[in-house]
Design a protein around this motif. Sequence first.
Motif, PDB file in Angstrom:
ATOM      1  N   GLN A   6      85.232  30.601   6.212  1.00 56.72           N
ATOM      2  CA  GLN A   6      84.141  29.631   6.127  1.00 56.72           C
ATOM      3  C   GLN A   6      82.785  30.284   6.350  1.00 56.72           C
ATOM      4  OE1 GLN A   6      85.060  26.539   8.930  1.00 56.72           O
ATOM      5  NE2 GLN A   6      87.041  26.054   7.982  1.00 56.72           N
ATOM      6  N   LEU A   7      82.789  31.400   7.080  1.00 56.37           N
ATOM      7  CA  LEU A   7      81.538  32.104   7.322  1.00 56.37           C
ATOM      8  C   LEU A   7      80.917  32.597   6.019  1.00 56.37           C
ATOM      9  CD1 LEU A   7      79.460  33.566   9.135  1.00 56.37           C
ATOM     10  CD2 LEU A   7      81.122  35.407   9.390  1.00 56.37           C
ATOM     11  N   GLU A  37      81.155  31.226   3.165  1.00 59.02           N
ATOM     12  CA  GLU A  37      80.658  30.091   2.402  1.00 59.02           C
ATOM     13  C   GLU A  37      79.343  29.559   2.951  1.00 59.02           C
ATOM     14  OE1 GLU A  37      83.744  27.228   2.490  1.00 59.02           O
ATOM     15  OE2 GLU A  37      85.207  28.468   1.396  1.00 59.02           O
ATOM     16  N   LYS A  38      79.156  29.642   4.271  1.00 59.52           N
ATOM     17  CA  LYS A  38      77.968  29.077   4.898  1.00 59.52           C
ATOM     18  C   LYS A  38      76.832  30.084   5.053  1.00 59.52           C
ATOM     19  CE  LYS A  38      80.753  25.825   7.613  1.00 59.52           C
ATOM     20  NZ  LYS A  38      81.107  25.376   8.987  1.00 59.52           N
ATOM     21  N   SER A  39      77.149  31.377   5.062  1.00 55.96           N
ATOM     22  CA  SER A  39      76.134  32.394   5.319  1.00 55.96           C
ATOM     23  C   SER A  39      76.215  33.492   4.272  1.00 55.96           C
ATOM     24  CB  SER A  39      76.319  32.990   6.723  1.00 55.96           C
ATOM     25  OG  SER A  39      75.426  34.060   6.947  1.00 55.96           O
ATOM     26  N   GLU A  44      77.355  28.495  15.644  1.00 54.74           N
ATOM     27  CA  GLU A  44      77.960  29.189  14.514  1.00 54.74           C
ATOM     28  C   GLU A  44      77.092  30.313  13.976  1.00 54.74           C
ATOM     29  OE1 GLU A  44      79.003  26.407  11.535  1.00 54.74           O
ATOM     30  OE2 GLU A  44      80.509  25.364  12.755  1.00 54.74           O
TER      31      GLU A  44
END
Length: 448
Positions: free
Chosen positions: A72-73, A75-77, A193
Amino acid sequence: MREYLLTLCITAAVTYLLTGPVRKFAIVAGAMPEIRARDVHREPTPRLGGIAMFFGLCAGLLVADHLTNLGQLFEKSNEPRALLSGAALIWLIGVLDDKFEIDALIKLGGQMIAAGVMVMQGLTILWLPIPGVGSVALTQWQGTLLTVALVVITINAVNFVDGLDGLAAGMVCIAAMAFFLYAYRIWYSYGIEAAAPATLFSAILMGMCLGFLPHNMHPARIFMGDSGSMLIGLVLAAGAISITGQVDPDALNLYVGSEKEAVHQTVPVYIPLILPLTIIAVPAADLILAIVRRTWRGQSPFAADRGHLHHRLLEIGHSHSRAVLIMYFWSALIAFGALAYSVNSASMWIVLSVVFLSAIGLVLLLLPRFTPRAPRWAEAFVPPRYRRRRAPAPAPAAADPRAAQDAVGAVGAEDRSPVAAGVSGVNGATALGARAHLTDGRRADGSH
């Protein structure tokens, strides 16, 4: 935590397994420079160890991208992609330097470009927590300049300290371990996060160093070269920039009140990360002293010499291994001391412990020729230099002088038996043939 440990293990395994083939490739490619007057090793040793470390970095990022939580990291960053872009550029420059010895100013320009590439993809400092003032937002140009400066300083600090077998990889691994503990605490304990990328970078950096160290400990079979030292310096700087400039200190909720008071309360947490030189204080001090020393002599700040801290340890009588361990000790003391202070700055025990350990470090510095001896029952578990010397048994008198002379000749012939290439414990040049012999009057020393 399990996904971070898996990423660390995969990175270390890939780096370790690839270092052997990379060593053979470096020998074939001729990346084995001649012994220079400032080198401490006595045989031509292959470089390009940074190739294995870079592929370890790529493997770590690839594995993390396919894990449940760490995926998920990505995808978000955009920070992992920014790190990979900057690392690829600085690694390529380092490979060219290991092979062709490019100019120092070209390397400096490449370091700045690599930092700029990361800034363009979002890995930059957005604000700084300043005591008594609060969070100060930086303009785009201010954030870019500060980010580039931190990256360049950290890369060169690590590069300067890479002068003894296993020194740079071990010191950076210690710094990355302390950095990982801090970043994981911010991410897990406070649920922020934005600290996850720095945690991932630190885990991968530990894996890169741990996988390379078995090949690089004294006597080193391969050097990481500039392709490795600049790479791990950039990864360390990227983690510090990520968590320092993009984590809002007010989100920690350590103090209920104004933002100014919150920032003041979190100063012990952020001071070690605003300047990563606090965590790598030993190589940073070496960098500053080298610049001052060379400028004072009228030399270029990039001119190599024999004035580094590890050279001084060797000159006062410390062995190669002991000099490396002393540098490890000071790095761990500063890094974990800063980490403990960031957790609880009001504890007097932390200060007293740091002072006590510093006194022990000073004693170690002042006893270069002291060799501890292990007790009899433990001699089987320690290196030969720590065992007690036993008096040699008297040789039996030979009745025939010719027989005694023949026995001496047989022993001498046995001692002069050739060393086969590739024997464990023999330094790197033996892969090409017999070991190189240096005359007693020739002295090859200095940094790698």
